[in-house]
Write a protein that holds these residues in place. Structure first.
Motif, mmCIF file in Angstrom:
data_model
loop_
_atom_site.group_PDB
_atom_site.id
_atom_site.type_symbol
_atom_site.label_atom_id
_atom_site.label_comp_id
_atom_site.label_asym_id
_atom_site.label_seq_id
_atom_site.Cartn_x
_atom_site.Cartn_y
_atom_site.Cartn_z
ATOM 1 N N GLU A 134 0.910 -1.303 -0.160
ATOM 2 C CA GLU A 134 -0.032 0.017 0.054
ATOM 3 C C GLU A 134 0.622 1.399 -0.075
ATOM 4 O O GLU A 134 0.569 2.182 -0.578
ATOM 5 C CB GLU A 134 -0.841 -0.089 0.983
ATOM 6 C CG GLU A 134 -1.876 -1.113 1.366
ATOM 7 C CD GLU A 134 -2.981 -0.974 0.067
ATOM 8 O OE1 GLU A 134 -2.912 0.014 -0.541
ATOM 9 O OE2 GLU A 134 -3.812 -1.915 0.069
ATOM 10 N N VAL A 135 1.791 1.397 0.745
ATOM 11 C CA VAL A 135 2.752 2.498 1.051
ATOM 12 C C VAL A 135 4.122 2.250 0.906
ATOM 13 O O VAL A 135 5.014 3.302 0.927
ATOM 14 C CB VAL A 135 2.371 3.214 2.117
ATOM 15 C CG1 VAL A 135 0.955 3.774 2.268
ATOM 16 C CG2 VAL A 135 2.749 2.291 3.343
ATOM 17 N N GLY A 136 4.823 1.095 0.948
ATOM 18 C CA GLY A 136 6.050 0.738 0.992
ATOM 19 C C GLY A 136 6.752 0.551 -0.498
ATOM 20 O O GLY A 136 6.211 0.993 -1.377
ATOM 21 N N SER A 137 7.548 -0.477 -0.435
ATOM 22 C CA SER A 137 8.471 -0.547 -1.636
ATOM 23 C C SER A 137 7.817 -1.194 -2.762
ATOM 24 O O SER A 137 8.174 -1.043 -3.801
ATOM 25 C CB SER A 137 9.560 -1.569 -1.393
ATOM 26 O OG SER A 137 9.075 -2.996 -0.956
ATOM 27 N N ARG A 138 6.513 -1.882 -2.741
ATOM 28 C CA ARG A 138 5.784 -2.455 -3.637
ATOM 29 C C ARG A 138 4.377 -1.794 -4.037
ATOM 30 O O ARG A 138 3.619 -2.100 -4.898
ATOM 31 C CB ARG A 138 5.174 -3.791 -3.199
ATOM 32 C CG ARG A 138 6.531 -4.878 -2.862
ATOM 33 C CD ARG A 138 5.922 -6.018 -2.597
ATOM 34 N NE ARG A 138 6.925 -7.049 -2.249
ATOM 35 C CZ ARG A 138 6.963 -8.320 -2.352
ATOM 36 N NH1 ARG A 138 5.811 -8.934 -2.447
ATOM 37 N NH2 ARG A 138 7.968 -9.078 -2.065
ATOM 38 N N LYS A 139 4.570 -0.456 -3.874
ATOM 39 C CA LYS A 139 3.163 0.397 -3.755
ATOM 40 C C LYS A 139 3.003 0.721 -5.392
ATOM 41 O O LYS A 139 1.960 0.881 -5.933
ATOM 42 C CB LYS A 139 3.149 1.672 -3.104
ATOM 43 C CG LYS A 139 4.313 2.608 -3.501
ATOM 44 C CD LYS A 139 4.333 3.785 -2.461
ATOM 45 C CE LYS A 139 5.477 4.890 -3.041
ATOM 46 N NZ LYS A 139 5.416 5.955 -2.067
ATOM 47 N N GLY A 140 4.240 0.766 -6.335
ATOM 48 C CA GLY A 140 3.931 1.278 -7.563
ATOM 49 C C GLY A 140 3.756 -0.078 -8.433
ATOM 50 O O GLY A 140 3.496 0.146 -9.747
ATOM 51 N N ILE A 141 3.756 -1.294 -8.049
ATOM 52 C CA ILE A 141 3.939 -2.254 -8.785
ATOM 53 C C ILE A 141 2.614 -2.647 -9.493
ATOM 54 O O ILE A 141 2.187 -2.830 -10.730
ATOM 55 C CB ILE A 141 4.207 -3.677 -7.949
ATOM 56 C CG1 ILE A 141 5.699 -3.520 -7.638
ATOM 57 C CG2 ILE A 141 4.010 -4.925 -9.004
ATOM 58 C CD1 ILE A 141 6.238 -4.548 -6.667
ATOM 59 N N ILE A 142 1.367 -2.534 -8.711
ATOM 60 C CA ILE A 142 0.165 -2.853 -9.360
ATOM 61 C C ILE A 142 -0.505 -1.625 -10.417
ATOM 62 O O ILE A 142 -0.683 -1.971 -11.618
ATOM 63 C CB ILE A 142 -1.079 -2.840 -8.232
ATOM 64 C CG1 ILE A 142 -0.843 -3.988 -7.248
ATOM 65 C CG2 ILE A 142 -2.361 -3.136 -9.065
ATOM 66 C CD1 ILE A 142 -0.665 -5.231 -8.086
#
Length: 229
Positions: free
Chosen positions: A30-38
């Motif tokens: 939601e807000v961390g390192s994976r937030k831009g993946i979706i």
């Protein structure tokens, strides 16, 4: 003679880590390192497509894909992770199965796309996984793959190899994965760099791609299958 079995040890270690991972996965997506993946995934793969999430962990990334309109199957080696995924993620277009992502029990050309975020590094042969990905996606199918960069803390998991100990972390670099994919039937369409806090103090824009990757926490690739077999 060594009795080390990579798959068995990987399942054991990720079962042990499942509570910690489950506690932190929502924040990462939601807000961390994976937030831009979706959002990155949505740029290239239209909704209502079928997606296999390889190494799905507790399923939060799979859940995010399903929320965005995809039909998703999440697969993970850890029984504990899959149990958490099934108990916490409720969606009619979302399923989970336990399985080894290097030897998938899935028919050829089943999915429109696959996603594998920080999972290939935890397999004994990333090439086997790449070939399985190529096998299960349809012709011209997509693969979104996140590879841990040199600054990622999980790389400390591979340190004990220097003492000739068996480890389950494959220290593949982003540029190595990119070359491996290129040589084995995948074309790079796009990439998404992810950096640790503090890297924004550096003027990354003027750096070459290899220097950017060298500073990265994670590098996310969007690949397209280039040929059928």
């Amino acid at each position: 003679m060594s009795t080390f079995n990579w798959v068995n040890e990987a399942e054991k270690q990720w079962n042990d880590r499942s509570k910690f991972w489950n506690k932190n996965s929502k924040e990462m997506w939601e807000v961390g390192s994976r937030k831009g993946i979706i959002p990155f995934f949505l740029k290239h793969v239209t909704t209502a497509k079928s997606v296999c999430d390889l190494g799905c962990g507790d399923g939060y990334g799979s859940y995010k894909l399903a929320q965005s309109g995809y039909h998703v199957l999440g697969i993970d080696l850890s029984e504990e992770m899959i149990e958490k995924a099934k108990s916490q993620r409720d969606s009619e277009n979302l399923q989970f199965e336990k399985g080894d992502i290097s030897k998938l029990n899935i028919e050829k050309s089943t999915f429109d796309a696959v996603m594998a975020i920080n999972s290939l590094e935890w397999t004994e042969s990333p090439l086997e996984v790449l070939n399985e990905m190529k096998r299960i996606v349809k012709p011209d199918g997509y693969a979104c793959v996140g590879i841990l960069g040199p600054t990622a803390m999980p790389r400390t998991n591979s340190y004990r190899r220097l003492y000739s100990e068996e480890v389950i972390c494959n220290t593949m670099m982003p540029w190595e994965f990119e070359q491996l994919a290129k040589e084995n039937g995948w074309e790079k369409l796009d990439e998404l760099p992810v950096y640790k806090r503090g890297a924004d103090a550096i003027n990354l824009h003027n750096l070459s791609t290899d220097l950017k990757q060298a500073l990265s926490f994670m590098w996310v690739f969007m690949l397209k299958r280039t040929f059928d077999e």
